[in-house]
Design a protein around this motif. Structure first.
Motif, mmCIF file in Angstrom:
data_model
loop_
_atom_site.group_PDB
_atom_site.id
_atom_site.type_symbol
_atom_site.label_atom_id
_atom_site.label_comp_id
_atom_site.label_asym_id
_atom_site.label_seq_id
_atom_site.Cartn_x
_atom_site.Cartn_y
_atom_site.Cartn_z
ATOM 1 N N GLY A 1 0.804 -1.213 0.000
ATOM 2 C CA GLY A 1 0.000 0.000 0.000
ATOM 3 C C GLY A 1 0.836 1.262 0.000
ATOM 4 O O GLY A 1 0.529 2.228 -0.714
ATOM 5 N N TRP A 2 1.904 1.259 0.794
ATOM 6 C CA TRP A 2 2.773 2.434 0.833
ATOM 7 C C TRP A 2 3.461 2.647 -0.511
ATOM 8 O O TRP A 2 3.626 3.793 -0.968
ATOM 9 N N ARG A 3 3.882 1.567 -1.152
ATOM 10 C CA ARG A 3 4.504 1.725 -2.467
ATOM 11 C C ARG A 3 3.519 2.346 -3.459
ATOM 12 O O ARG A 3 3.878 3.203 -4.267
ATOM 13 N N LEU A 4 2.270 1.884 -3.386
ATOM 14 C CA LEU A 4 1.251 2.411 -4.295
ATOM 15 C C LEU A 4 0.933 3.869 -3.965
ATOM 16 O O LEU A 4 0.785 4.704 -4.861
ATOM 17 N N ALA A 5 0.825 4.171 -2.671
ATOM 18 C CA ALA A 5 0.458 5.524 -2.252
ATOM 19 C C ALA A 5 1.537 6.549 -2.595
ATOM 20 O O ALA A 5 1.241 7.668 -3.024
ATOM 21 N N LEU A 6 2.791 6.170 -2.386
ATOM 22 C CA LEU A 6 3.893 7.107 -2.596
ATOM 23 C C LEU A 6 4.402 7.103 -4.030
ATOM 24 O O LEU A 6 5.142 8.000 -4.438
ATOM 25 N N GLY A 7 4.043 6.055 -4.782
ATOM 26 C CA GLY A 7 4.543 5.953 -6.147
ATOM 27 C C GLY A 7 6.017 5.656 -6.216
ATOM 28 O O GLY A 7 6.675 5.938 -7.225
ATOM 29 N N HIS A 8 6.558 5.074 -5.143
ATOM 30 C CA HIS A 8 7.984 4.764 -5.096
ATOM 31 C C HIS A 8 8.219 3.293 -5.412
ATOM 32 O O HIS A 8 7.405 2.439 -5.036
ATOM 33 N N PRO A 9 9.303 2.968 -6.076
ATOM 34 C CA PRO A 9 9.642 1.557 -6.250
ATOM 35 C C PRO A 9 10.042 0.949 -4.909
ATOM 36 O O PRO A 9 10.343 1.663 -3.947
ATOM 37 N N ALA A 10 10.022 -0.370 -4.850
ATOM 38 C CA ALA A 10 10.434 -1.055 -3.629
ATOM 39 C C ALA A 10 11.886 -0.710 -3.304
ATOM 40 O O ALA A 10 12.731 -0.621 -4.196
ATOM 41 N N LYS A 11 12.159 -0.529 -2.016
ATOM 42 C CA LYS A 11 13.506 -0.147 -1.598
ATOM 43 C C LYS A 11 14.315 -1.365 -1.185
ATOM 44 O O LYS A 11 13.782 -2.295 -0.577
ATOM 45 N N PRO A 12 15.613 -1.378 -1.481
ATOM 46 C CA PRO A 12 16.475 -2.454 -0.986
ATOM 47 C C PRO A 12 16.563 -2.409 0.534
ATOM 48 O O PRO A 12 16.437 -1.348 1.153
ATOM 49 N N VAL A 13 16.774 -3.557 1.129
ATOM 50 C CA VAL A 13 16.811 -3.681 2.590
ATOM 51 C C VAL A 13 18.090 -4.414 2.982
ATOM 52 O O VAL A 13 18.418 -5.448 2.401
ATOM 53 N N LYS A 14 18.799 -3.891 3.983
ATOM 54 C CA LYS A 14 19.995 -4.558 4.479
ATOM 55 C C LYS A 14 19.625 -5.570 5.559
ATOM 56 O O LYS A 14 18.531 -5.532 6.124
ATOM 57 N N ALA A 15 20.548 -6.469 5.848
ATOM 58 C CA ALA A 15 20.307 -7.506 6.855
ATOM 59 C C ALA A 15 20.146 -6.884 8.231
ATOM 60 O O ALA A 15 20.778 -5.864 8.547
ATOM 61 N N ASP A 16 19.285 -7.495 9.040
ATOM 62 C CA ASP A 16 19.131 -7.010 10.411
ATOM 63 C C ASP A 16 20.232 -7.579 11.298
ATOM 64 O O ASP A 16 20.917 -8.540 10.936
ATOM 65 N N ASP A 17 20.421 -6.967 12.439
ATOM 66 C CA ASP A 17 21.427 -7.425 13.394
ATOM 67 C C ASP A 17 20.849 -8.531 14.269
ATOM 68 O O ASP A 17 19.656 -8.546 14.563
ATOM 69 N N LEU A 18 21.726 -9.441 14.688
ATOM 70 C CA LEU A 18 21.327 -10.526 15.573
ATOM 71 C C LEU A 18 21.877 -10.263 16.965
ATOM 72 O O LEU A 18 23.018 -9.819 17.116
#
Length: 534
Positions: A210-227
């Motif tokens: 929904g946010w991608r559609l609302a903002l008109g932005h492409p999907a953003k890359p995501v880095k790994a989370d910390d453990l």
């Protein structure tokens, strides 16, 4: 679903498959949905509106707040609709789990007082005003299935996502674990996927879409989370958490990679490397047959993504850098030439068209791979395997054994490989040094996975040293990769007029490689002096 009015952290473990419209009916008719059915299916109409501040405070914190009106199909006209306020947060640490809080409400706007004992407490500024951003309209068929002692709620969703004038179809099946072992949930999902291979697993929520559609932005890359592990964490739980982190990283970047985002493809490749490093780290205590199978499939997928990544780097980084440096080296006003040290941008510019052609072909291969069934099958299989009670089957591993007790047994073999491959480093071939770089990366990932169980100061110093030597080896690998890619382009081009340009590029890359080799012995010497924290 769990109702929360305290500081507890309720979670949902949910697997979602997205389907093309043509495959939705096939899944609805699957006999698997009748197996273990606990009562007849229920139909519901769900209309959910998602809210945030104009400054997007919730979005920036990785949260979603919605009001959902639910009406049951048979009672829709005779009974009042039920309205639920829900707060969802990012992962709870499992592969596909999220934090979730729900409350019945009666107003037509979110009740912010209900967020008091949740992670959203204090997030919104005083007097914050929330506004609707997008909404989903879904016809849902809900079934409760009893499988292998577990209770699973399965929901088939058909509907639409709306944001202003924009709309997007929703065709999904969601499977949520209500009670029992998560293994049953993964087995069900794997069986459904085997029956409907067009179904694609996703870690992307309706809110994210929904946010991608609302903002008109492409999907953003995501880095790994910390453990971060508690000192008492068991080896089994630790392994599951490491695998879950890798799968979250992998699937979180699927939308960006499918959109052709360069960094999304890169992050998927990094996620695969981390998953392979996790399997190598725990190899001493894993059942070898299953581990080898997953390793082989991860390696194959990594090669497809790696080919695209290599051409991305070649076109967006190597060619521009080579052009700039060769231009600086050329005498003022000199024309392009194949003489050593003199070629300019003219030769390099000639390579862009054939290089972009190869890049496009590699990207098409990635798109085909990500649209196929293999990634979903791999993700479900790996997550389900990690949930198995006997996943750790090595000698001397007791059920419930603390992960902390196994740390030396897991990390020392990785360190020995690094030291062996770096021995007499001045005499090592480029191929040998590439293998050293990969072994060093596995060691670094392993230390990062277990960092919270190691002495903090020594570990920080050790990881810094790992990154320093890895950076030197990385420069060497970049130069070697440029040479290899230019030779592939030579073989693919078949045009004599490109040969001078390719020769110029290879000469530039060889000089970069030789320069990187000069500093390597000193960097290796510094690394060898480091005291391992395990």
């Amino acid at each position: 679903m769990t109702e929360a009015s305290s500081t507890d952290n309720p979670t949902e473990l949910e697997i979602k498959l997205v389907l093309p419209d043509a495959a939705f009916g096939t899944l609805v008719a699957s006999p698997l949905l009748a197996a273990g059915a606990s009562g007849p299916p229920r139909t519901q109409r769900l209309v959910a509106t998602y809210y945030d501040t104009p400054e997007h405070h919730l979005l920036r914190a990785g949260m979603a707040l919605r009001l959902r009106v639910r009406s049951n199909g048979a009672r829709r006209r005779s009974a009042p609709a039920e309205q639920i306020q829900t707060l969802k947060t990012q992962s709870d640490g499992s592969a596909f789990g999220r934090g979730e809080w729900e409350w019945p409400v009666s107003g037509d706007a979110p009740d912010l007082s209900l967020l008091r004992d949740t992670p959203a407490a204090g997030l919104l500024p005083e007097g914050a005003t929330l506004a609707p951003v997008f909404r989903t309209e879904v016809e849902r068929e809900v079934r409760r299935l009893q499988l292998d002692g577990a209770m699973v709620e399965l929901a088939l969703d058909r509907g639409v996502l709306r944001a202003g004038e924009q709309a997007e179809l929703l065709r999904e099946v969601e499977m949520e674990l209500e009670s029992g072992s998560a293994t049953a949930l993964y087995r069900l999902a794997a069986a459904l996927h085997a029956e409907v291979p067009a179904a694609v697993m996703t870690g992307e929520s309706k809110a994210a879409r929904g946010w991608r559609l609302a903002l008109g932005h492409p999907a953003k890359p995501v880095k790994a989370d910390d453990l971060a592990f508690d000192e008492a964490v068991s080896a089994e739980a630790g392994f599951r958490a490491v695998v879950a982190s890798g799968l979250r990283h992998l699937l979180a970047n699927l939308p960006a990679a499918r959109a052709g985002e360069v960094e999304g493809i890169h992050q998927m490749r990094v996620a695969i490397r981390r998953l392979r490093a996790a399997l190598r780290l725990f190899r001493p205590v894993l059942a070898p047959e299953a581990e080898r199978g997953f390793e082989a499939e991860l390696r194959r997928l990594g090669q497809v993504l790696g080919a695209a990544r290599d051409w991305d780097v070649f076109c967006t980084e190597t060619l521009p850098e080579a052009a700039a440096q060769l231009e600086e080296a050329a005498p003022a006003g000199a024309a392009p030439t194949t003489e050593a040290g003199a070629p300019g941008q003219g030769w390099i510019a000639m390579l862009r068209v054939p290089a972009e052609r190869e890049r496009a072909a590699a990207q098409e291969a990635v798109a085909a791979e990500l649209a196929g069934p293999a990634l979903t099958a791999l993700s479900l299989g790996l997550a389900g395997w990690a949930e198995e009670g006997a996943v750790l089957a090595g000698p001397g591993v007791e059920p419930g054994e603390p992960l902390r007790d196994l740390v030396p047994d897991l990390l020392e073999p990785l360190e020995r490989v690094v030291m062996r491959r770096g021995k007499r480093i001045r005499r090592r071939s480029i191929e040998d040094l590439h293998r050293l770089r990969k072994a060093l990366k596995r060691l670094r990932y392993g230390v990062e996975f277990l960092e919270s169980l190691l002495p903090a100061k020594r570990t920080k110093h050790y990881l810094s040293g790992c990154r320093d030597i890895q950076e030197g080896l990385g420069h060497l690998n970049d130069a070697a990769s440029a040479i290899e890619t230019s030779r592939k382009l030579t073989a693919a081009a078949g045009h004599a007029e490109l040969m001078p340009a390719l020769a110029a590029l290879e000469g530039w890359a060889v000089r970069r490689r030789d320069e990187a080799l000069k500093g390597l012995p000193g960097e290796w010497k510094s690394f060898r002096k480091l005291r391992a924290p395990f």
